[in-house]
Design a protein around this motif. Sequence first.
Motif, PDB file in Angstrom:
ATOM      1  N   ASN A 133       0.854  -1.177   0.000  1.00  0.00           N
ATOM      2  CA  ASN A 133       0.000   0.000   0.000  1.00  0.00           C
ATOM      3  C   ASN A 133       0.896   1.235   0.000  1.00  0.00           C
ATOM      4  N   ILE A 134       0.918   1.966  -1.107  1.00  0.00           N
ATOM      5  CA  ILE A 134       1.760   3.159  -1.227  1.00  0.00           C
ATOM      6  C   ILE A 134       1.017   4.341  -0.609  1.00  0.00           C
ATOM      7  N   LEU A 135       1.644   4.981   0.382  1.00  0.00           N
ATOM      8  CA  LEU A 135       0.960   6.011   1.151  1.00  0.00           C
ATOM      9  C   LEU A 135       1.061   7.383   0.500  1.00  0.00           C
ATOM     10  N   GLY A 136       0.027   8.185   0.737  1.00  0.00           N
ATOM     11  CA  GLY A 136      -0.026   9.544   0.222  1.00  0.00           C
ATOM     12  C   GLY A 136       0.487  10.547   1.247  1.00  0.00           C
ATOM     13  N   ALA A 137       0.638  11.792   0.825  1.00  0.00           N
ATOM     14  CA  ALA A 137       1.267  12.836   1.632  1.00  0.00           C
ATOM     15  C   ALA A 137       0.558  13.082   2.958  1.00  0.00           C
ATOM     16  N   ASP A 138      -0.734  12.824   3.043  1.00  0.00           N
ATOM     17  CA  ASP A 138      -1.494  13.095   4.263  1.00  0.00           C
ATOM     18  C   ASP A 138      -1.691  11.841   5.119  1.00  0.00           C
ATOM     19  N   GLN A 139      -0.923  10.797   4.854  1.00  0.00           N
ATOM     20  CA  GLN A 139      -1.127   9.539   5.578  1.00  0.00           C
ATOM     21  C   GLN A 139       0.025   9.203   6.525  1.00  0.00           C
ATOM     22  N   GLY A 140       0.684  10.235   7.047  1.00  0.00           N
ATOM     23  CA  GLY A 140       1.738   9.996   8.022  1.00  0.00           C
ATOM     24  C   GLY A 140       1.223   9.309   9.269  1.00  0.00           C
ATOM     25  N   GLY A 141       0.022   9.675   9.719  1.00  0.00           N
ATOM     26  CA  GLY A 141      -0.564   9.034  10.893  1.00  0.00           C
ATOM     27  C   GLY A 141      -0.820   7.558  10.667  1.00  0.00           C
ATOM     28  N   ASP A 184      -7.877   1.640   2.450  1.00  0.00           N
ATOM     29  CA  ASP A 184      -8.688   2.648   1.762  1.00  0.00           C
ATOM     30  C   ASP A 184      -7.910   3.947   1.590  1.00  0.00           C
ATOM     31  N   ALA A 185      -8.144   4.616   0.492  1.00  0.00           N
ATOM     32  CA  ALA A 185      -7.642   5.963   0.196  1.00  0.00           C
ATOM     33  C   ALA A 185      -6.144   6.027  -0.065  1.00  0.00           C
ATOM     34  N   VAL A 186      -5.471   4.890  -0.273  1.00  0.00           N
ATOM     35  CA  VAL A 186      -4.055   4.976  -0.648  1.00  0.00           C
ATOM     36  C   VAL A 186      -3.960   5.327  -2.134  1.00  0.00           C
ATOM     37  N   PRO A 187      -2.934   6.064  -2.535  1.00  0.00           N
ATOM     38  CA  PRO A 187      -2.810   6.442  -3.949  1.00  0.00           C
ATOM     39  C   PRO A 187      -2.613   5.257  -4.892  1.00  0.00           C
ATOM     40  N   ALA A 188      -1.967   4.173  -4.379  1.00  0.00           N
ATOM     41  CA  ALA A 188      -1.712   3.022  -5.251  1.00  0.00           C
ATOM     42  C   ALA A 188      -1.511   1.780  -4.393  1.00  0.00           C
ATOM     43  N   TRP A 189      -1.754   0.636  -4.994  1.00  0.00           N
ATOM     44  CA  TRP A 189      -1.569  -0.646  -4.296  1.00  0.00           C
ATOM     45  C   TRP A 189      -1.058  -1.678  -5.285  1.00  0.00           C
ATOM     46  N   ILE A 190      -0.317  -2.677  -4.754  1.00  0.00           N
ATOM     47  CA  ILE A 190       0.283  -3.719  -5.588  1.00  0.00           C
ATOM     48  C   ILE A 190       0.069  -5.055  -4.884  1.00  0.00           C
ATOM     49  N   ASP A 191      -0.670  -5.940  -5.491  1.00  0.00           N
ATOM     50  CA  ASP A 191      -1.012  -7.242  -4.942  1.00  0.00           C
ATOM     51  C   ASP A 191       0.026  -8.267  -5.418  1.00  0.00           C
TER      52      ASP A 191
END
Length: 205
Positions: free
Chosen positions: A117-125, A155-162
């Motif tokens: 799950n690649i995190l976005g700029a607002d997902q530090g928490g 949910d709401a991650v910019p990108a995901w890789i299975d």
Amino acid sequence: MAATVVRYLRSVGSPTSAAAQREAESVDALPRPDLRAVGDDERAPVSPAEFRAVLGNFASGVTVITAPPGEDENGPSGFACQSFASLSLDPPLVTFMVARTSTTWPRIARAGVFCVNILGADQGGLCRSFAVSGADKFAGVTHTPAPVTGSPQLDAVPAWIDCRIHAVHTGGDHLIVVGRVVAMGAAGEGDPLLFHKGRFGRLAD
């Protein structure tokens, strides 16, 4: 490659296919790696503090690696990971590194699959919640099963890789995990969460 991962998965009690087992049995077992790069009577070329300080100048993205629960496990597993990279286009492979002391990795190894799950700029928490050891990392975190492996897709991650685990290699005090991509997706918008010199950051215009 298959023999290497089968040997590792066997060591943590994961089921393996008969074909992969036959391939593993035809290859001599790898020796247990020496986790020290220097002898007890030698001086290390660099100190751990210097190593961290210098390598901290390399900015990286941040991910959360997740896996579905195995048998007799109450819930999914996951951990925050910055040491992730693409590896191969054909076949599609990605890689991440995990400490050999990780208590989450054996659960992912037993599952044999994972989702990046690649995190976005607002997902530090969100990253911090998955960086804590011993806590319920999925408390309050909404997710859906990734389409092929069923690993949690946050949910709401910019990108995901299975991915399915393709190979596991030793690398000093870490393991190098190679995953074969079986599905992926991206929202195509938003800045990435960056990690640099021990702090989160974001792209500047």
